[in-house]
Design an enzyme around this catalytic site. Structure first.
Site, PDB file in Angstrom:
ATOM      1  N   PRO A   1       0.820  -1.220   0.000  1.00 11.79           N
ATOM      2  CA  PRO A   1       0.000   0.000   0.000  1.00 11.79           C
ATOM      3  C   PRO A   1       0.845   1.258   0.000  1.00 11.79           C
ATOM      4  CG  PRO A   1      -0.999  -1.622   1.422  1.00 11.79           C
ATOM      5  CD  PRO A   1       0.297  -2.225   0.933  1.00 11.79           C
ATOM      6  N   CYS A   2       0.465   2.193  -0.907  1.00  7.76           N
ATOM      7  CA  CYS A   2       1.339   3.332  -1.194  1.00  7.76           C
ATOM      8  C   CYS A   2       0.908   4.619  -0.518  1.00  7.76           C
ATOM      9  CB  CYS A   2       1.406   3.552  -2.702  1.00  7.76           C
ATOM     10  SG  CYS A   2      -0.213   3.952  -3.450  1.00  7.76           S
ATOM     11  N   GLN A   3      -0.220   4.629   0.206  1.00  7.69           N
ATOM     12  CA  GLN A   3      -0.700   5.879   0.783  1.00  7.69           C
ATOM     13  C   GLN A   3       0.329   6.578   1.676  1.00  7.69           C
ATOM     14  OE1 GLN A   3      -2.339   3.017   0.735  1.00  7.69           O
ATOM     15  NE2 GLN A   3      -4.464   3.294   0.143  1.00  7.69           N
TER      16      GLN A   3
END
Length: 388
Positions: free
Chosen positions: A79-81
């Protein structure tokens, strides 16, 4: 070759790697909408994913030790958030940072290689130390953080270990590069950082594939080639931006690369969902979405350029990146099918959920074609190593 796919999302990376020759023994995703999409396509016997062993759940609860020494590739898009320009920029303090789980999967399975993708924001100066921390952990997955050890202290210990030239532990040779998907034939300007590592005992020499497409080649085709004729466009619709015209005027010979693919190249054979709704409704995931408008910073993707980066967004889907801008200045939202084409998903692949949810899945996805190209090069190297 056997693989494990982490954080599978809507399946872009996994489909591309399957086409490159990797067959996952486990595909893990926690988001129920993404899992609904993957299950629906499995049930429809879509060849790219029909044999996937999908696990819906939290990767933190999965023990990978049963696969030790049996896996050729571990892959995924953590996940890149925590690192996204559109996110909250909390990096290592963000509980959504799943790189530690990706590293754990490598440590427990000891694959011959791994491939992880993330947003370009991870390479920003603000995150530079944490980027190095991720890279060193991937190189030395057995050098784990001690209980209560701060990540900065762990980084210092990894640096000392890395420079000590002691290589008795599990060790990978890691390269990382920001790749623009448009340079590999994807009709979208999408920059992502990709980590690729090979286990040290394989004695691999590898580099990322060379770019095959370029902006200059597109401009040459639009000014000296048959781009406009091929799309049967009248003279008044042959519009280049002033910046593109200036750059094209500086070209003195035809570039060797192939032209960047444009939005028009990707969707030209689909009926217009606004002007031809009766024809469009026959195409899966191709329904008109009303409400598109322009404002400062949200001007849409011109038809005759690669699309802007499709985004998922922390607070919903941003309009500018997910809109089509026509030559006459009017705009509309891309349909789900059009967006899937911009991400190079096959037309047979269906996205589940309402427009916003389906667009979020696509905004988080890896372009299938980019994954295939990089994955095929990794596969060739592993096959070469197996023959030695």
């Amino acid at each position: 070759m056997r693989s494990i796919e982490l954080f599978a999302g809507a399946g872009g990376l996994g489909i591309g790697l399957h086409r490159a020759g990797f067959h996952p023994v486990q595909v893990i995703e926690w988001n129920r909408y993404c899992c609904d999409t993957l299950r629906a396509n499995k049930q429809r016997q879509i060849a790219d994913i029909s044999d996937w062993n999908l696990v819906e759940g939290d990767v933190r609860s999965i023990d990978f030790t049963a696969y030790e020494g049996q896996i050729d590739l571990v892959s995924g898009g953590p996940p890149c958030q925590p690192f996204s320009v559109g996110g909250k920029h909390r990096a290592q303090t963000d509980t959504r940072d799943m790189f530690p789980e990706a590293i754990r999967a490598v440590r427990q399975t000891k694959p011959r290689a791994f491939m992880f993708e993330n947003v370009k924001g991870l390479t920003r100066t603000t995150f530079r130390n944490y980027f190095e921390y991720i890279r060193l952990q991937l190189e030395h997955p057995d050098v784990m953080a001690d209980a209560g050890e701060d990540w900065a202290d762990h980084l210092a210990r990894l640096e000392r270990h890395h420079t000590s030239k002691v290589r008795s532990d599990l060790h990978y040779r890691v390269v990382a590069r920001v790749l623009n998907a448009a340079n590999y034939g994807v009709p979208q300007r999408r920059e992502r950082v990709v980590f690729v590592g090979f286990r040290d005992d394989l004695s691999v020499e590898w580099a990322f594939p060379e770019a095959s497409h370029s902006l200059d080649a597109l401009l040459w085709e639009q000014t000296h080639g048959d781009y406009w004729e091929r799309h049967d466009l009248p003279t008044h619709d042959r519009v280049l931006s002033p910046r593109a015209q200036e750059r094209a005027a500086q070209l003195t010979e035809q570039p060797q690369e192939r032209p960047w693919r444009t939005v028009r190249d990707a969707i030209h054979d689909l009926p217009d969902p606004e002007a031809q709704p009766d024809l469009a409704c026959v195409v899966a995931n191709h329904r008109f979405q009303p409400g598109a408008r322009t404002y400062a910073g949200h001007t849409g993707s011109p038809l005759d350029e690669p699309a802007k980066t499709l985004k998922a967004g922390v607070h919903g889907v941003p309009g500018g990146e997910n809109m089509l801008a026509r030559p006459d200045g009017s705009v509309r939202y891309f349909t789900v099918r059009e967006s899937a084409r911009l991400q190079t998903f096959p037309d047979s692949f269906l996205l589940q959920g309402a427009w916003t949810e389906a667009m979020r899945q696509l905004g988080n996805a890896v372009p299938v074609e980019l994954a295939r190209i990089v994955g095929a090069d990794v596969a060739r190297q592993l096959e070469r190593g197996a023959d030695q």
